[in-house]
Write a protein that holds these residues in place. Structure first.
Motif: not given
Length: 188
Positions: A20, A94, A99-101, A105, A156, A159-160, A163
């Protein structure tokens, strides 16, 4: 100092976090040993196939979690409850966007080609499971497919950006907005 580990699941969890953080290409065996505190011998004991086997088993573990907690409930349970459950499970998994996928990734770099089938199946199953639940609420297949694709893309993307902005509230807002959109679609 090396760690003592007795269960493969313990090792898998440690290695998952290294992937990760560094991605597949960045996670050399020396970096994996340094960040996990495990010796190369311990890693090869659990993963004789090396880094490829580690990644494959991590992806399988993630996929199994999503099957149990997201996909099957969407496919088999009362659709509105399953969709509501999806938001909570996604947020928890997540860690509110911190926490990334890992599968996502892996889809973004050269790793995609190595694990293309697993990556594709994960996203297709999620889209299809959500779409099936939406259809069971009474909306058309076409609308369900469109909303499902946009929802998974939104998760998705959320998430990006969460972060990138170091702002977990962004992911929480993204999920809330997506949930509201689906609720409105179901109600119409």
């Amino acid at each position: 100092m090396t760690r003592t580990v007795f269960e493969k699941s313990d090792v898998t969890s440690l290695v998952t976090e290294v992937f990760r953080e560094l991605g597949y290409e960045g996670a050399s065996m020396s970096k994996i040993t340094a960040r996990t505190g495990l010796s190369k011998g311990s890693l090869y004991h659990f993963f004789p196939g090396g880094k490829d086997q580690m990644a494959a088993e991590i992806l399988a573990h993630i996929d199994q979690w999503f099957i149990s907690n997201i996909f099957e409930p969407l496919e088999k349970h009362e659709p509105r409850a399953a969709i509501d459950n999806m938001w909570q499970e996604v947020d928890t998994y997540f860690q509110s966007g911190q926490r990334i996928c890992l599968i996502g990734a892996f889809a973004l770099d050269e790793t995609r080609d190595r694990f293309a089938t697993v990556i594709r199946q994960y996203f297709v199953r999620w889209i299809e499971a959500l779409s099936a639940a939406l259809v069971r609420t009474g909306i058309s297949q076409e609308a369900a497919d469109q909303v499902s694709e946009e929802t998974i893309a939104g998760i998705q993307g959320g998430l990006i950006l969460s972060r990138a902005l170091n702002d977990e509230s962004f992911f929480e807002r993204t999920l809330a907005n997506l949930a509201q959109r689906i609720s409105k679609t179901i109600a119409d």
